[in-house]
Design an enzyme around this catalytic site. Structure first.
Site, mmCIF file in Angstrom:
data_model
loop_
_atom_site.group_PDB
_atom_site.id
_atom_site.type_symbol
_atom_site.label_atom_id
_atom_site.label_comp_id
_atom_site.label_asym_id
_atom_site.label_seq_id
_atom_site.Cartn_x
_atom_site.Cartn_y
_atom_site.Cartn_z
ATOM 1 C CB SER A 170 72.166 -9.661 60.586
ATOM 2 O OG SER A 170 73.244 -10.101 61.357
ATOM 3 C CG ASP A 171 67.799 -14.101 63.269
ATOM 4 O OD1 ASP A 171 68.161 -14.108 64.459
ATOM 5 O OD2 ASP A 171 67.230 -15.065 62.720
ATOM 6 C CB THR A 172 71.900 -16.396 59.973
ATOM 7 O OG1 THR A 172 72.568 -15.167 59.682
ATOM 8 C CG2 THR A 172 72.220 -17.418 58.890
ATOM 9 C CE LYS B 115 68.436 -11.304 66.664
ATOM 10 N NZ LYS B 115 69.441 -12.161 65.988
#
Length: 191
Positions: free
Chosen positions: A69-71, A53
């Site tokens: 960010s990624d969760t 990203k």
């Protein structure tokens, strides 16, 4: 606060926008479309996706700091992303009921001008109390779980499901503000 660098949030998430705003930063938004199909452990997947990203967003800017960010939720070592439908949301919440799980967020900072990057993953342990089927379906019918990893938002109705938490509450929301602040300070000092 005087901000000597342009900041770009590589996310369409309203939760991330809200949390970054609360931190006092001025920022633009660039939500790049990236391939989110990655295999592996949740803690590795979130870092890979955060980097993808950040790099995709950075391609649109000559300068500035990109934050992406990624969760994911991890149960028994397996990643749980966003549910595809209500049935999958039910299966996820049923699996989390009465159990401990982990929430991982990968954070990537990228200097658009130089390509320099900083990548970390943040972990929070969460324990749900035992849930009834009615509680699960009532929660699903709010629509809240459909765009969230693990089919729940700790800041919303699912907050009542949490029996214990070890780590950052904001990390479970998808944006660990204390870690992001620390990373930004170190990254912009080095730059």
């Amino acid at each position: 606060m005087e901000q000597p660098f342009a900041l770009i949030l590589a996310s369409a998430s309203p939760r991330r926008r809200e949390l970054l705003s609360r931190m006092g930063y001025a920022f633009d938004i660039c939500a790049p479309d990236v391939d989110e199909h990655v295999e592996g452990r949740a803690e590795d997947i979130v870092k890979t996706l955060a980097v993808r990203k950040a790099r995709a967003a950075a391609s649109h800017y000559a300068r500035g700091v990109i934050i992406a960010s990624d969760t994911l939720v991890s149960l028994d070592g397996g990643p749980l992303g966003k549910p595809a439908d209500e049935s999958e949301a039910h299966a996820m919440l049923r699996a989390l009921s009465g159990r401990a799980h982990e929430v991982f967020t990968g954070v990537c900072l990228r200097d658009a001008a130089t390509g320099r990057e900083m990548v970390e993953e943040v972990r929070t342990a969460v324990r749900f109390r035992e849930l009834t089927d009615k509680e699960i379906w009532d929660y699903i019918h709010t629509g809240e779980p459909m765009d969230k990893a693990g089919a729940y938002g700790i800041q919303g109705g699912a907050g009542a499901f949490v029996e214990g938490l070890d780590g950052s509450f904001e990390n479970v929301m998808g944006f660990p503000v204390e870690d992001v602040e620390r990373m930004l300070r170190a990254f912009t000092r080095e730059g």
